[in-house]
Design an enzyme around this catalytic site. Structure first.
Site, PDB file in Angstrom:
ATOM      1  N   TRP A 103       0.825  -1.210   0.000  1.00 25.37           N
ATOM      2  CA  TRP A 103       0.000   0.000   0.000  1.00 25.37           C
ATOM      3  C   TRP A 103       0.860   1.260   0.000  1.00 25.37           C
ATOM      4  CZ3 TRP A 103      -4.058  -1.860  -1.806  1.00 25.37           C
ATOM      5  CH2 TRP A 103      -4.480  -3.147  -1.429  1.00 25.37           C
ATOM      6  N   ASP A 172      -1.196   6.434   6.592  1.00 23.19           N
ATOM      7  CA  ASP A 172      -2.266   5.508   6.227  1.00 23.19           C
ATOM      8  C   ASP A 172      -2.397   4.513   7.372  1.00 23.19           C
ATOM      9  OD1 ASP A 172      -3.927   3.566   5.215  1.00 23.19           O
ATOM     10  OD2 ASP A 172      -2.679   3.075   3.483  1.00 23.19           O
ATOM     11  N   LYS A 196     -11.803  -2.120   7.784  1.00 26.61           N
ATOM     12  CA  LYS A 196     -11.008  -3.060   8.565  1.00 26.61           C
ATOM     13  C   LYS A 196     -11.294  -2.945  10.060  1.00 26.61           C
ATOM     14  CE  LYS A 196      -7.365  -2.937   5.073  1.00 26.61           C
ATOM     15  NZ  LYS A 196      -7.523  -4.292   4.526  1.00 26.61           N
TER      16      LYS A 196
END
Length: 361
Positions: A103, A172, A196
């Site tokens: 990511w 993030d 999540k």
């Protein structure tokens, strides 16, 4: 609820059972209104109360001052990869990015697509992202340092923040947001997709320090400027109403049922500790992340005999344990044990792993 399975999916992920029951009870008529949250006006008093509750609870859980805005932005974390350089890397500036896996690599690519100035300050790519790298050389002129606090694919997590010398961190936190207490003072921005640790997919939570807003150019498209979300309190257009409602309930659960982020972290450490202890007992299971960098959210491992891994996944699902197949890019096994995954679920996984080892040693 006897047909519920133990859900170890990496995202969308498990939600607290109590939260889903509350959503179910109010699905057709929220608080006696005769309407579902999915049907009501986003500008009506009922939904305005929901979004304000979600915002307030997030601020309270993290102890955020009025220097921080809590925003709800479309597009998940992946859109933020593009919005961040668009909003915060000015002409001639070079932002610092720390590369720790899939990511963070995607975030770097999105900045480079725009021909923005990017420097990789540190990377663990030399060993397939199995560890958290040291960061020692940050330019004082950088507009920000971008990091990914937890890496779902490789199972690594930052346990101590890098020293940026006062340069704002942008993080993030999609996979470990609201999982532990946090000193927010080094952060100019924190963001994460909801799916999540906070709710279903469909929105991202952005925590933005007010001084960062001053850096945003006035020339950006309206929906790609964080200034729009600040000025309009995330209500410039229709927000993702039901995911925001779910976030309000999850944060209520974190506060009132779990007892806050310190208590949540203690549970998460027990869950991860049980799995890592089992993995380390012998060489039948092999952890993929360096021990000092192991994640509390995503426990990744291989079997010594890799030909057994498909059978492990197949039999675990038959035993009521779902979502254990590793990310398609790396294979192996991954147990995502986010906040809503109970200690009972982790105990069931440990029991299965011990039994599988006895049968196939």
């Amino acid at each position: 609820m006897n047909d519920r399975i133990h859900n170890f999916s990496a995202g969308p992920s498990a939600l607290p059972t109590a939260v889903m029951q509350e959503m179910q009870e109010g699905l057709l008529s929220y608080r006696g209104s005769g309407m579902s949250v999915m049907e009501m006006s986003h500008r009506g008093d009922l939904f305005m109360g929901i979004i304000e509750e979600a915002r307030t609870r997030i601020k309270r859980l993290y102890g955020l001052s009025d220097d921080y805005e809590v925003l709800f932005v479309h597009g998940g974390a992946s859109l933020q990869f593009a919005m961040i350089p668009m909003n915060f890397i000015g002409e001639g500036q070079i932002a610092e990015y720390i590369e720790t896996g899939t990511w963070s690599t995607k975030a770097i690519a999105e900045a480079r697509i725009q021909n923005k100035g990017v420097r990789v300050a540190a990377s663990s790519g030399d060993r397939e992202f199995c560890y958290i790298p040291k960061v020692s050389d940050i330019s004082a002129d950088a507009p920000f340092v971008h990091m990914t606090t937890n890496n779902t694919v490789r199972g690594t997590q930052w346990h101590d923040l890098p020293d940026t010398g006062g340069v704002p961190l942008i993080a993030d936190m999609s996979s470990d947001i609201l999982s532990r207490p946090l000193d927010v003072s080094p952060f100019g921005m924190i963001y994460g997709g909801a799916q999540k640790n906070m709710g279903p997919s469909g929105t991202a939570v952005v925590i933005l320090r007010r001084d960062m807003v001053e850096k945003i150019p006035q020339t950006l498209p309206t929906m790609l400027s964080y200034r729009t979300y600040v000025d309009k309190e995330s209500m410039f257009n229709t927000p993702a109403t039901f995911p925001i409602y779910a976030i309000s309930l999850v944060t209520k659960w974190l506060e009132e049922t779990m007892g806050g982020l310190a208590a949540v972290e203690a549970v998460n450490k027990r869950k991860a500790g049980a799995l890592y202890t089992l993995i380390d007992e012998d060489d039948f299971y092999c952890g993929t992340a360096d021990k000092a960098s192991r994640s509390l959210m995503n426990v990744t491992f291989r079997l010594k005999d890799r030909e057994l891994e498909p059978l492990f996944v197949e039999q675990s699902l038959a035993s009521g344990l779902a979502g254990l197949k590793g990310h398609k890019s790396v294979g192996g096994i991954r147990a995502s044990i986010y906040n809503a995954v109970s200690e009972a679920s982790v105990a069931a996984l440990c029991e299965f792993m011990n039994d599988f080892r006895r049968k196939h040693r």
